[in-house]
Enzyme design. Sequence first.
Site: not given
Ligand code: PHB
Length: 392
Positions: A72, A200, A292, A296, A383
């Site tokens: 990605h 997000y 989450p 990280k 990130y």
């Molecule tokens: C996930 O795919 O479970 C996931 C992805 C990004 C995040 C948190 C969880 O920031």
Amino acid sequence: MKTQVAIIGAGPSGLLLGQLLHRCGIDNVILERHTSEYVLSRVRAGVLEYGFVELMREAGVSEHMDRQGLDHEGFTLAFQDGRHRVDMKALTGKSVLVYGQTEVTHDLMNARRENGAPIYYEATDVQLHDFLDGKPKVTFLHQGEQHSLECDYIAGCDGFHGVSRKSVPVDRIQSFERVYPFGWLGLLTDTPPVEEELVYIHNPRGFALCSMRSHTRSRYYLQCSLAEHVEEWSDDRFWTELSARLPADLAAKLQTGPSFEKSIAPLRSFVAEPMRFGRLFLVGDAAHIVPPTGAKGLNLASSDVYTLYHGLRGACLEGHPERLDRYSEICLRRIWKAERFSWWMTSLLHVFDSDPFSQRIQRAEQDYYTSTQAGLTTIAENYVGLPYEPVV
Ligand code: PHB
Ligand code: APR
């Protein structure tokens, strides 16, 4: 029983460390409280920084990951005023790999089985002895028998609730913590992701995240109250709420389906200092937790493993035990930066029960960080993951 390194815990930290040590000829024994099936049943984030990917390659366990992982180059932040793509590749030259943590753990377990290095599942009553100034020893019960494992070093890779951190005298350890007033309700489903990249979303109804495990498996999250129970969330209720939080064009193309996992997780920031106590080293979730929001958790565990692995190589193979001396310092420098980023992403994206001034500041931060090159670069470089510090 004797070994060079006793590893407590067979999550990703313990398994990756064990694999790296085994490959360079350092004996190690892993002790895990649960069964392998139980360890694999825990669903966690699935975004791998390039540093973690490289460490998996160095450990010789990247074949499946390299084949199945999705590269990605960007992700999207969606606010009330519109959507903003963070082009990680253009801003930093790097990308992340989307590959589930369950798969990572599975690949590491297979490698351990294939190389025949010792691992005890369902090891109970694990106790750590004499690590501060003696010759360390770990005792445990396995299949009704009491065992004693003498070792040179102990790696405490046993997660937030493990025994390693708790074995340290309270006057030697300090902890820093923030608990957030909400949780994440996660759902896993075999439907194609709504977008090819992660999204997000900050919506007045609450935060939402669209993630994935593959082109046919999606992972979605909703900010929820900690007073709620997962049984109160039927799949229908989840999809209705997610649709209400998504930008309209995404809601229109959302493909719903039955879930096969649904759970609520609280959000917490936590750091224990230091991370070394004589011959005991804390690694991964045993020493720190992040919310989450920046994905990280696993990636931070990985930089601890990297630092300990190189320190142990120095100590066990190259006659340089002083390479372990800066373990805490090196790890904590990177950990606090990731703690900051995870805390910041959490405060940027969630709905807080806050005063009108704080709400305007949050909106200004969203605007500033997504409308300037400097803001987007800051997000992107954190990130994709800050560099690992070499151990010399
Ligand atoms: C996930 O795919 O479970 C996931 C992805 C990004 C995040 C948190 C969880 O920031
Ligand atoms: N004795 C032996 N094993 C134990 C004990 C104990 N007393 N206590 C806990 N364990 C085991 C747990 O059963 C678990 O399998 O230690 C393991 C710790 O694994 P994780 O919690 O996954 O921690 P870690 O390997 O550091 O992973 C870091 O991966 O799991 C995610 O959220 C985590 O993203 C973070 C990253």
